[in-house]
Design an enzyme around this catalytic site. Sequence first.
Site, PDB file in Angstrom:
ATOM      1  N   ASP A  93       0.862  -1.174   0.000  1.00 13.16           N
ATOM      2  CA  ASP A  93       0.000   0.000   0.000  1.00 13.16           C
ATOM      3  C   ASP A  93       0.906   1.234   0.000  1.00 13.16           C
ATOM      4  O   ASP A  93       1.953   1.256   0.637  1.00 13.16           O
ATOM      5  CB  ASP A  93      -0.885  -0.024   1.252  1.00 13.16           C
ATOM      6  CG  ASP A  93      -1.881   1.117   1.290  1.00 13.16           C
ATOM      7  OD1 ASP A  93      -1.921   1.897   0.326  1.00 13.16           O
ATOM      8  OD2 ASP A  93      -2.610   1.220   2.284  1.00 13.16           O
ATOM      9  N   ASP A 272      -7.868  -7.583   0.212  1.00 14.71           N
ATOM     10  CA  ASP A 272      -7.065  -7.613   1.432  1.00 14.71           C
ATOM     11  C   ASP A 272      -7.894  -7.020   2.547  1.00 14.71           C
ATOM     12  O   ASP A 272      -8.793  -6.212   2.307  1.00 14.71           O
ATOM     13  CB  ASP A 272      -5.777  -6.797   1.278  1.00 14.71           C
ATOM     14  CG  ASP A 272      -6.034  -5.301   1.460  1.00 14.71           C
ATOM     15  OD1 ASP A 272      -5.724  -4.766   2.547  1.00 14.71           O
ATOM     16  OD2 ASP A 272      -6.571  -4.659   0.532  1.00 14.71           O
TER      17      ASP A 272
END
Length: 377
Positions: A93, A272
């Site tokens: 991320d 996720d």
Amino acid sequence: MFTFDLQHTDPASSARAGLIQTDHGPIETPIFMPVGTAGTVKGVHQYELKNDIGAQIILGNTYHLYLRPGMEVMAKAGGLHGFNGWQGPILTDSGGYQVYSLSDRRKITEEGVTFRSHIDGSKHTFSPERSMEIQRVIGADIIMAFDECPPFPCDYKYAKDSMDLTHRWLARCCEYVDNTEGHYGHGQTLFPIVQGSTYDDLRRASAEAIASFDRAGNAIGGLSVGEPAEEMYRVTDMVCAILPKDKPRYLMGVGTPVNLLECIALGIDMFDCVLPTRNARHGMLYTAEGIINIKNAKWKDDFSPVDPDSSCPSSRFYTRGYLRHLIHSGELLGAQIASLHNLAFFLWLVGEARKHIIAGDFASWKNDMVPRLERRL
């Protein structure tokens, strides 16, 4: 090398089964990615991720790894693969979600985001270029564009301004990635992120803009931030209809087992979420027959396996009564057993979804599974 082969589609829904190839190995989709924010999936060894859980790809986080252990250590280790020993694919991320979560200690400008560390209050700045540079050092196979995740709810002007900024930042991310090389000899693939809150015209405009960048995969952000599930499904459906069918679609930060199945049906390939491990630490276990709150007194003298049908060895070995004792006592082993169980279940669930997509009966299987998954045992 990054490729995506769309192998099967479900005749009664938009569900897909595919195969992603990366330099660190293949990923069968649909897939759930365990979250290892600080370079570790909490309480889980790397060999357990591979052998007991069946993880194919894990996540790291740019913001947290930048602060600790820092990029000097990361570079000396040879990136996150060398640092934590996981040799499969990794996704990072960009830190954009932490921009969202640090709303009381950050300032957003055209250049980027200035924020204060949650650890020691020190001041730092992330620009799109800096986020890409850090992700180069971390060495993930899939790196995320630096974006702003707007809160829910937010007014139309805020959502549009945020979306436009995300698109301008994306152009800078692409320029940086296209004009630099990775550090460790393997490929890194950039995924842009669709934003626009829950406004239909903004989501359509963002999906079209992101698709025009023609990257190897695309993500949908800004969902699962407080909006009703029905809104999440509606926006996901709308965006999937616009994003290219020949590229993987990643729905960020989602979600519950039911969320996964419903969004697979809408055409999502990758997920996720911290939910399976976070809820595990509080004694919530997911099974194919429903949800177990292992803290409840009814499990105190239940000496049957945590889940006799689980693919995870520890779930078949330890009993519910013993796990309840560990969780109530605050023993680390309890959190570990529960985390292993939930992650294995999430991986089992998307694996079963893939099997039923290939068999052509996913929609009917999903409709049977959803009410079972929602039961409280």
